[in-house]
Design a protein around this motif. Structure first.
Motif, PDB file in Angstrom:
ATOM      1  N   ALA A   1       0.719  -1.197  -0.066  1.00  0.00           N
ATOM      2  CA  ALA A   1       0.187   0.122  -0.003  1.00  0.00           C
ATOM      3  C   ALA A   1       0.799   1.330   0.172  1.00  0.00           C
ATOM      4  CB  ALA A   1      -0.939  -0.177   1.164  1.00  0.00           C
ATOM      5  N   PHE A   2       1.789   1.212   0.686  1.00  0.00           N
ATOM      6  CA  PHE A   2       2.677   2.557   0.787  1.00  0.00           C
ATOM      7  C   PHE A   2       3.402   2.912  -0.388  1.00  0.00           C
ATOM      8  CE2 PHE A   2       6.161  -0.677   1.556  1.00  0.00           C
ATOM      9  CZ  PHE A   2       7.216  -0.106   1.074  1.00  0.00           C
ATOM     10  N   ARG A   3       3.612   1.846  -1.510  1.00  0.00           N
ATOM     11  CA  ARG A   3       4.007   2.192  -2.776  1.00  0.00           C
ATOM     12  C   ARG A   3       3.140   3.001  -3.490  1.00  0.00           C
ATOM     13  NH1 ARG A   3       9.639   1.100  -2.151  1.00  0.00           N
ATOM     14  NH2 ARG A   3       9.719  -1.070  -1.407  1.00  0.00           N
ATOM     15  N   ILE A   4       1.684   2.504  -3.287  1.00  0.00           N
ATOM     16  CA  ILE A   4       0.861   3.153  -4.207  1.00  0.00           C
ATOM     17  C   ILE A   4       0.668   4.714  -3.656  1.00  0.00           C
ATOM     18  CG2 ILE A   4      -1.604   3.087  -4.810  1.00  0.00           C
ATOM     19  CD1 ILE A   4       0.039   0.665  -5.901  1.00  0.00           C
TER      20      ILE A   4
ATOM     21  N   VAL B   1       8.896   4.267  -9.760  1.00  0.00           N
ATOM     22  CA  VAL B   1       9.326   3.320 -10.442  1.00  0.00           C
ATOM     23  C   VAL B   1      10.592   2.430 -10.112  1.00  0.00           C
ATOM     24  CG1 VAL B   1       9.891   2.608 -12.985  1.00  0.00           C
ATOM     25  CG2 VAL B   1       8.375   4.563 -12.483  1.00  0.00           C
ATOM     26  N   SER B   2      11.677   3.117  -9.703  1.00  0.00           N
ATOM     27  CA  SER B   2      12.720   2.295  -9.266  1.00  0.00           C
ATOM     28  C   SER B   2      12.536   1.568  -8.074  1.00  0.00           C
ATOM     29  CB  SER B   2      14.116   3.471  -9.189  1.00  0.00           C
ATOM     30  OG  SER B   2      13.811   4.003  -8.231  1.00  0.00           O
ATOM     31  N   ALA B   3      11.652   2.010  -7.274  1.00  0.00           N
ATOM     32  CA  ALA B   3      11.562   1.558  -6.027  1.00  0.00           C
ATOM     33  C   ALA B   3      10.701   0.260  -6.280  1.00  0.00           C
ATOM     34  CB  ALA B   3      10.808   2.291  -4.955  1.00  0.00           C
ATOM     35  N   VAL B   4       9.499   0.293  -6.990  1.00  0.00           N
ATOM     36  CA  VAL B   4       8.887  -0.725  -7.199  1.00  0.00           C
ATOM     37  C   VAL B   4       9.849  -2.130  -7.836  1.00  0.00           C
ATOM     38  CG1 VAL B   4       6.858  -1.651  -8.528  1.00  0.00           C
ATOM     39  CG2 VAL B   4       6.546   0.575  -7.208  1.00  0.00           C
ATOM     40  N   GLU B   5      10.491  -1.606  -8.782  1.00  0.00           N
ATOM     41  CA  GLU B   5      11.455  -2.334  -9.414  1.00  0.00           C
ATOM     42  C   GLU B   5      12.467  -3.120  -8.647  1.00  0.00           C
ATOM     43  OE1 GLU B   5      13.137  -0.296 -12.647  1.00  0.00           O
ATOM     44  OE2 GLU B   5      11.228  -0.303 -13.900  1.00  0.00           O
TER      45      GLU B   5
ATOM     46  N   GLY C   1       8.690  -5.762  -8.539  1.00  0.00           N
ATOM     47  CA  GLY C   1       7.300  -5.234  -9.263  1.00  0.00           C
ATOM     48  C   GLY C   1       7.660  -4.676 -10.552  1.00  0.00           C
ATOM     49  N   ASN C   2       6.835  -4.260 -11.235  1.00  0.00           N
ATOM     50  CA  ASN C   2       7.132  -3.455 -12.578  1.00  0.00           C
ATOM     51  C   ASN C   2       5.927  -2.335 -12.626  1.00  0.00           C
ATOM     52  OD1 ASN C   2       7.906  -2.820 -14.831  1.00  0.00           O
ATOM     53  ND2 ASN C   2       6.864  -4.570 -16.023  1.00  0.00           N
ATOM     54  N   VAL C   3       6.367  -1.191 -13.209  1.00  0.00           N
ATOM     55  CA  VAL C   3       5.414  -0.375 -13.523  1.00  0.00           C
ATOM     56  C   VAL C   3       5.541   0.293 -14.961  1.00  0.00           C
ATOM     57  CG1 VAL C   3       5.062   2.248 -12.825  1.00  0.00           C
ATOM     58  CG2 VAL C   3       5.895   0.752 -11.114  1.00  0.00           C
ATOM     59  N   ILE C   4       4.277   0.117 -15.656  1.00  0.00           N
ATOM     60  CA  ILE C   4       4.084   0.669 -16.843  1.00  0.00           C
ATOM     61  C   ILE C   4       3.427   1.897 -17.157  1.00  0.00           C
ATOM     62  CG2 ILE C   4       3.033  -0.070 -19.138  1.00  0.00           C
ATOM     63  CD1 ILE C   4       3.091  -2.958 -18.008  1.00  0.00           C
ATOM     64  N   VAL C   5       4.208   2.747 -17.559  1.00  0.00           N
ATOM     65  CA  VAL C   5       3.479   4.168 -17.705  1.00  0.00           C
ATOM     66  C   VAL C   5       3.305   4.617 -19.249  1.00  0.00           C
ATOM     67  CG1 VAL C   5       3.967   6.740 -17.252  1.00  0.00           C
ATOM     68  CG2 VAL C   5       5.081   5.050 -15.753  1.00  0.00           C
ATOM     69  N   GLU C   6       1.818   4.828 -19.378  1.00  0.00           N
ATOM     70  CA  GLU C   6       1.677   5.237 -20.812  1.00  0.00           C
ATOM     71  C   GLU C   6       1.036   6.729 -20.931  1.00  0.00           C
ATOM     72  OE1 GLU C   6      -1.170   2.266 -21.969  1.00  0.00           O
ATOM     73  OE2 GLU C   6       0.207   0.408 -21.987  1.00  0.00           O
ATOM     74  N   GLU C   7       1.051   7.257 -21.702  1.00  0.00           N
ATOM     75  CA  GLU C   7       0.698   8.593 -22.122  1.00  0.00           C
ATOM     76  C   GLU C   7      -0.468   8.577 -23.029  1.00  0.00           C
ATOM     77  OE1 GLU C   7       1.745  12.873 -24.000  1.00  0.00           O
ATOM     78  OE2 GLU C   7       3.554  11.463 -23.837  1.00  0.00           O
ATOM     79  N   ARG C   8      -1.464   9.202 -22.463  1.00  0.00           N
ATOM     80  CA  ARG C   8      -2.674   9.454 -23.093  1.00  0.00           C
ATOM     81  C   ARG C   8      -3.262  10.754 -23.534  1.00  0.00           C
ATOM     82  NH1 ARG C   8      -6.688   4.660 -20.431  1.00  0.00           N
ATOM     83  NH2 ARG C   8      -5.268   2.984 -20.609  1.00  0.00           N
TER      84      ARG C   8
END
Length: 314
Positions: free
Chosen positions: A201-204, A278-282, A286-293
């Motif tokens: 939870a603290f990562r989120i 991102v670096s902390a989750v990795e 874990g993995n973080v996928i960031v997409e621009e919309r």
């Protein structure tokens, strides 16, 4: 009166003649001894009066200083040795103070320097600088808009209409911030995938805080089933038993996706900063996928909060 006494004229008798005493020695040291007058008497040195004991010799006193010598003593320069010692002490003190100041400056710089930034690459630092420039530009635009609104509200004839439009605009903005109105606009989609274990939870929460700091205006978080929760100022995050996440009392299961409206470049840079989300989750597996919309729709709503204690100040 007998014949042996004669009248002296004083009323006292004259005693009988006595043999003439020897001539006393002249107390003067340079007088001649009467015995020396007789050629038959042996010549002996005349007794001299005992001299009084002489005082112990006194140290020679310097001659009294004349006016010229006194004046010369006043104008004489101080000895060279004491001045040299004082100047040496001053130099040592100055050096110690300089070292102390240098140590304090180095310590302040060391404590105020972010270790993550000191280890960042040049490309990352350039992105951070660009992010700060964009944020400054956005704040300047906000200031200009507020100043324009102030001029319109105080313009006189059009003041009432401008005030009404400004009130509606502010109500819409506050509704979006409070989560009571839907919103859409450019933004990002941030997807958290767990590999070694569930994302904590603290990562989120760190991700939400980073996005808010980068200028996020509206956010919602959803799980694989599509259930979404609007993220506002009072939103809380807890680790659910058995995996998953509890957001404002609702349980969400991974993978989790955050939809956020704001400047895409600024928010992406904030998430990918060295040592950031991102670096902390990795590092945690874990993995973080960031997409621009271009268009992000934040449709989840938050129920209005009924205040029990707070009241507006009039």
């Amino acid at each position: 009166m007998s014949e042996e006494h004669t009248e002296t004229g004083t009323g006292w008798p004259v005693p009988p003649a006595a043999p003439a005493p020897a001539t006393p020695a002249d107390p003067r040291p340079d007088s001649e001894d009467p015995d020396e007058l007789s050629p038959l008497a042996p010549r002996e040195p005349a007794p001299r009066p005992e001299a009084e004991p002489a005082d112990p010799p006194r140290p020679a006193e310097p001659p009294p200083a004349t006016d010229d010598s006194a004046a010369t003593t006043v104008v004489l320069p101080p000895p060279v040795a004491p001045s040299r010692r004082l100047s040496s002490a001053g130099v040592v003190i100055a050096v110690l103070l300089a070292l102390l100041g240098f140590t304090l400056v180095v310590q302040l710089k060391t404590t105020s320097t972010d270790p993550s930034l000191s280890a960042a690459r040049q490309e990352d630092l350039v992105r951070i600088l660009s992010d700060l420039d964009q944020r400054e530009s956005r704040l300047r635009q906000d200031i200009a808009a507020l100043e324009d609104s102030q001029r319109q509200l105080t313009s006189g004839v059009e003041g009432r209409q401008a005030a009404l439009e400004e009130a509606r605009r502010r109500a819409d903005e506050l509704g979006i911030l409070a989560g009571t109105l839907p919103a859409k606009g450019p933004g990002l989609s941030v997807r958290f995938e767990s590999v070694a274990g569930p994302v904590e939870a603290f990562r989120i929460l760190d991700a939400v805080q980073e996005l808010r700091g980068a200028g996020a205006e509206a956010m919602q978080i959803s799980d694989a089933g599509g259930a979404g929760v609007r993220v506002i100022a009072s939103t809380y995050f807890l680790d659910a038993s058995g995996g998953g996440l509890v957001v404002d009392g609702r349980r969400l299961s991974g993978p989790l996706t955050i939809l956020v409206i704001g400047d895409p470049d600024t928010m992406r840079t904030a998430l990918r900063i060295p040592g950031g989300v991102v670096s902390a989750v990795e590092r945690a597996g874990g993995n973080v996928i960031v997409e621009e919309r271009e268009v992000v729709e934040v449709s989840a709503l938050h129920d209005p909060i009924e205040l029990e204690h707070a009241r507006p100040v009039t």
